[in-house]
Scaffold this motif. Structure first.
Motif, short mmCIF file in Angstrom:
data_model
loop_
_atom_site.label_atom_id
_atom_site.label_comp_id
_atom_site.label_asym_id
_atom_site.label_seq_id
_atom_site.Cartn_x
_atom_site.Cartn_y
_atom_site.Cartn_z
N ASP A 1 3.59 63.95 22.58
CA ASP A 1 4.67 63.08 23.02
C ASP A 1 5.90 63.88 23.45
OD1 ASP A 1 3.21 60.79 22.66
OD2 ASP A 1 4.01 60.34 20.68
N TYR B 1 -2.71 60.21 33.00
CA TYR B 1 -2.12 61.55 33.00
C TYR B 1 -1.86 62.02 31.57
CZ TYR B 1 0.94 65.39 34.40
OH TYR B 1 1.51 66.63 34.59
N LYS B 2 -1.43 61.13 30.72
CA LYS B 2 -1.19 61.52 29.33
C LYS B 2 -2.49 61.88 28.64
CE LYS B 2 1.58 60.33 25.30
NZ LYS B 2 2.53 59.35 24.72
N PHE C 1 4.90 65.54 26.96
CA PHE C 1 4.61 64.65 28.09
C PHE C 1 5.79 64.50 29.06
CE2 PHE C 1 3.96 60.30 29.89
CZ PHE C 1 2.86 60.62 30.67
N ARG D 1 -0.84 56.50 31.76
CA ARG D 1 -1.81 56.58 30.68
C ARG D 1 -2.89 57.62 30.97
NH1 ARG D 1 -0.66 51.17 31.08
NH2 ARG D 1 -2.43 50.79 32.46
#
Length: 278
Positions: free
Chosen positions: A148, A175-176, A151, A173
């Motif tokens: 987190d 890409y994360k 990112f 979403r």
């Protein structure tokens, strides 16, 4: 009608594919990683590999999320363009050696155009030994609990480099998930200042011949302070010992600051890439 031999390759031609990929392990790195992971069954890896040649395949072209020619002479490029130009575009970019990519685009542009951006000269750089710069001990592998924190820096890098935000399609979403996969695979590096990422880089591609660094980014507030060279020296040091015998990357020719950093870290030119972005 195709006037030269070209065909989709499958698992029985795996040795042939690996032979050609070994001829250019840097341009073929993306394909080599996929072949090692999925084999040549295209439905398992969301793409197809075409081969050009008669009895002996001379070059390859990966067609999937990206279009990637490898060892493609002008006749091979013409053959790939004949085939692909009859289909709707599925790729988001064309990437590879500059001569092949730019000729492909010359032939396909009338069918697939316009491109969002054409980066015609991106020096391909390779290091096979430690950087002549002391590594930064504060640069380390990112842990899963830090995804987190990583990112936002990854989004900033992507938006700055590619010109569009990775948050547009699905709120980021996908890409994360990709960032988390790289972290899980011990392929993401960062330097933290408290909870803030001020440097990051990833080993986006890993093969038995090379690992390709992408996503190199320094927080704008910390640029020009000499942080990047020592940080990249750490990445090179760890990657050469733990991941692959060479570290490679390609950089936009206009990014003079990045090119100076890579030169300081001992990267040497190995030709030129080009990228066509849609």
């Amino acid at each position: 009608m195709l006037t030269v031999p070209i065909r989709q390759l499958g698992e029985p031609e795996r040795a042939t594919v690996e032979r050609i990929l070994d001829q250019d392990p840097y341009a073929g790195a993306q394909i080599a990683e996929r072949v090692a992971a999925h084999g040549l069954n295209w439905w398992r890896s969301d793409g197809r590999i075409y081969g050009y040649g008669g009895r002996r395949i001379e070059s390859l072209c990966w067609s999937g999320a990206h279009l990637v020619p490898v060892c493609a002479t002008s006749p091979a490029v013409a053959a790939y363009a004949d085939l692909l130009g009859a289909e709707s575009r599925i790729c988001s970019s064309i990437i590879g050696r500059a001569d092949a990519v730019l000729e492909l685009w010359d032939r396909l542009g009338g069918h697939w155009g316009p491109a969002r951006d054409i980066r015609a000269h991106q020096p391909l750089l390779v290091a096979d030994r430690d950087a002549p710069v002391a590594p930064d001990p504060a640069v380390r592998l990112v842990t899963l609990k830090e995804v987190d924190q990583l990112f936002p820096a990854a989004v900033a890098m992507y938006t700055e480099e590619v010109g569009v935000s990775p948050l547009l399609d699905d709120g980021g979403r996908g890409y994360k998930r990709r960032i988390a996969e790289l972290v899980r695979g011990r392929r993401a590096y960062a330097r933290f200042l408290g909870d803030r990422v001020i440097f990051k880089a990833e080993l986006a591609i890993v093969t038995r011949r090379t690992t390709q660094v992408q996503g190199v980014w320094v927080d704008p507030e910390f640029r020009g302070r000499g942080l990047a060279a020592a940080a990249m020296a750490t990445v090179v040091y760890d990657a050469l010992r733990r991941v692959a015998p060479t570290v490679s990357l390609y950089v936009n020719d206009y990014n003079a600051a990045a090119r100076r950093v890579y030169a300081r870290c001992g990267f040497v030119p190995q030709g030129s890439f080009a990228t066509v972005l849609f």
